[in-house]
Design an enzyme around this catalytic site. Sequence first.
Site, PDB file in Angstrom:
ATOM      1  N   GLU A  53      29.274 -49.358  -5.406  1.00  0.00           N
ATOM      2  CA  GLU A  53      29.038 -48.019  -5.289  1.00  0.00           C
ATOM      3  C   GLU A  53      30.855 -47.574  -5.465  1.00  0.00           C
ATOM      4  O   GLU A  53      31.650 -48.292  -4.874  1.00  0.00           O
ATOM      5  CB  GLU A  53      28.616 -47.813  -3.970  1.00  0.00           C
ATOM      6  CG  GLU A  53      28.470 -46.022  -3.964  1.00  0.00           C
ATOM      7  CD  GLU A  53      27.973 -45.747  -2.646  1.00  0.00           C
ATOM      8  OE1 GLU A  53      27.941 -44.424  -2.200  1.00  0.00           O
ATOM      9  OE2 GLU A  53      27.345 -46.586  -1.936  1.00  0.00           O
ATOM     10  N   HIS A  63      27.874 -53.263  -1.078  1.00  0.00           N
ATOM     11  CA  HIS A  63      26.885 -53.305  -0.276  1.00  0.00           C
ATOM     12  C   HIS A  63      26.271 -54.603  -0.330  1.00  0.00           C
ATOM     13  O   HIS A  63      25.906 -55.078  -1.703  1.00  0.00           O
ATOM     14  CB  HIS A  63      25.823 -52.073  -0.159  1.00  0.00           C
ATOM     15  CG  HIS A  63      26.547 -51.043   0.333  1.00  0.00           C
ATOM     16  ND1 HIS A  63      27.103 -50.703   1.344  1.00  0.00           N
ATOM     17  CD2 HIS A  63      26.564 -49.661  -0.535  1.00  0.00           C
ATOM     18  CE1 HIS A  63      27.558 -49.528   1.350  1.00  0.00           C
ATOM     19  NE2 HIS A  63      27.427 -48.894   0.239  1.00  0.00           N
ATOM     20  N   TYR A 101      18.223 -48.881   0.226  1.00  0.00           N
ATOM     21  CA  TYR A 101      19.395 -47.832   0.365  1.00  0.00           C
ATOM     22  C   TYR A 101      20.538 -48.360  -0.547  1.00  0.00           C
ATOM     23  O   TYR A 101      21.006 -47.587  -1.379  1.00  0.00           O
ATOM     24  CB  TYR A 101      19.969 -47.944   1.997  1.00  0.00           C
ATOM     25  CG  TYR A 101      21.334 -47.505   2.046  1.00  0.00           C
ATOM     26  CD1 TYR A 101      21.512 -45.995   2.202  1.00  0.00           C
ATOM     27  CD2 TYR A 101      22.375 -48.461   2.577  1.00  0.00           C
ATOM     28  CE1 TYR A 101      23.010 -45.642   2.282  1.00  0.00           C
ATOM     29  CE2 TYR A 101      23.575 -48.038   2.490  1.00  0.00           C
ATOM     30  CZ  TYR A 101      23.925 -46.563   2.598  1.00  0.00           C
ATOM     31  OH  TYR A 101      25.120 -45.976   2.742  1.00  0.00           O
ATOM     32  N   GLY A 216      10.201 -37.408  77.550  1.00  0.00           N
ATOM     33  CA  GLY A 216       9.817 -37.756  78.583  1.00  0.00           C
ATOM     34  C   GLY A 216       9.810 -39.126  78.738  1.00  0.00           C
ATOM     35  O   GLY A 216      10.168 -39.771  77.959  1.00  0.00           O
ATOM     36  N   SER A 218       8.945 -43.084  78.994  1.00  0.00           N
ATOM     37  CA  SER A 218       8.252 -44.110  78.270  1.00  0.00           C
ATOM     38  C   SER A 218       6.938 -44.446  78.861  1.00  0.00           C
ATOM     39  O   SER A 218       6.836 -44.284  80.109  1.00  0.00           O
ATOM     40  CB  SER A 218       8.894 -45.405  77.857  1.00  0.00           C
ATOM     41  OG  SER A 218       8.410 -46.418  77.396  1.00  0.00           O
ATOM     42  N   THR A 220       3.822 -43.280  78.727  1.00  0.00           N
ATOM     43  CA  THR A 220       3.095 -42.265  79.222  1.00  0.00           C
ATOM     44  C   THR A 220       1.982 -41.689  78.198  1.00  0.00           C
ATOM     45  O   THR A 220       1.536 -40.719  78.524  1.00  0.00           O
ATOM     46  CB  THR A 220       4.148 -41.058  79.785  1.00  0.00           C
ATOM     47  OG1 THR A 220       4.910 -40.580  78.472  1.00  0.00           O
ATOM     48  CG2 THR A 220       4.987 -41.494  80.875  1.00  0.00           C
ATOM     49  N   LYS A 222       2.596 -40.693  75.264  1.00  0.00           N
ATOM     50  CA  LYS A 222       3.176 -39.482  74.079  1.00  0.00           C
ATOM     51  C   LYS A 222       2.521 -39.997  72.826  1.00  0.00           C
ATOM     52  O   LYS A 222       2.029 -39.030  72.063  1.00  0.00           O
ATOM     53  CB  LYS A 222       4.585 -39.232  74.264  1.00  0.00           C
ATOM     54  CG  LYS A 222       5.184 -38.982  75.531  1.00  0.00           C
ATOM     55  CD  LYS A 222       6.495 -38.392  75.375  1.00  0.00           C
ATOM     56  CE  LYS A 222       7.509 -39.777  75.074  1.00  0.00           C
ATOM     57  NZ  LYS A 222       7.533 -40.966  75.947  1.00  0.00           N
ATOM     58  N   THR A 223       2.965 -41.020  72.508  1.00  0.00           N
ATOM     59  CA  THR A 223       2.486 -41.728  71.016  1.00  0.00           C
ATOM     60  C   THR A 223       1.156 -41.453  70.788  1.00  0.00           C
ATOM     61  O   THR A 223       0.598 -41.028  69.906  1.00  0.00           O
ATOM     62  CB  THR A 223       3.176 -42.947  70.682  1.00  0.00           C
ATOM     63  OG1 THR A 223       4.710 -42.731  70.807  1.00  0.00           O
ATOM     64  CG2 THR A 223       2.855 -43.412  69.288  1.00  0.00           C
TER      65      THR A 223
END
EC number: 2.7.7.-
Length: 337
Positions: A53, A63, A101, A216, A218, A220, A222-223
Amino acid sequence: MPSAPQKTKSFRLQTKYVFLTYPRCSSSAENLRDFLWDKLSRFAIFFIAIATELHQDGTPHLHCLIQLDKRSNIRDPSFFDLEGNHPNIQPAKNSEQVLEYISKDGNVITKGEFKKHRVSPSKSDERWRTIIQTATSKEEYLDMIKDEFPHEWATKLQWLEYSANKLFPPQPEIYQATFTEEDLQCHEDLQLWRDQHLYHEPRRAGTRIPSLYICGPSRTGKTTWARSLGRHNYWNGTIDFTVYDDHATYNVIDDIPFKFVPLWKQLIGCQSDFTVNPKYGKKKKIKGGVPCIILCNDDEDWLKNMSPAQIEYFEANCITHFMYAAETFFAPESSSH
């Protein structure tokens, strides 16, 4: 003028298909063809095409497409140099496209028989694809990776865990209460909060209900009481949004010091659609919009660790209950734990 060789300390070409470009080349296409054919004979070269080219100033550049039967392993960047001409070197990912190409101007010479070639997915990619398409669970996915790619499993487990969670999103486990409603009791203030704010008809969009804070001793109950009220997200020790149940009606924050609770205003304030950053995961949006029940012992009382401004926000968005002496959530006839 011949171009200078590429300066690189780590050049390596491993391919069967090579695309070369010699800019402003002083050698002829025929000389280059013969030179490369002889030079690459050890790699069983079977086809070469060289196109000439012309630049606008009339100087040619060449190329070159090369096809080999054996995979090359070239470490010398000057390997393809001819008469002081050094090319740009790269693998040809699609030989047919490269040949099309370089042949656009029609000035091409060839030697040998051209074979269509296109880079197919690597064997490694195919193995990964098989794992992704056939694994049926997170555990199976990680086990298959461990068998096929032990190095990746040993060195990139954190990221593999993330991809596993994307393929198989963790499903929240629905908590099964171990005590019945008859086994438990609560202070009338807590009963009022539960009945008015948790056990309520669907509220109007945009309205927020207060969270609940219980401080409060432990052991008791709660959970046990907090987890018996319905579907919820439960956090103990740390807040982790990796597995978050958007269908939960409330959250339980159990024995987590105030300083270790991220986004506490969003959680306590019953806010909706906020962004979190899960451990080992990317940021994601949380639906939210549900109240929290905060549980703590006296030695980790949140209010003791808050600034006046934080206390003001907290009390505006949360009902507080400090347990009185001998208060318990277990009904008299039930056994505590």
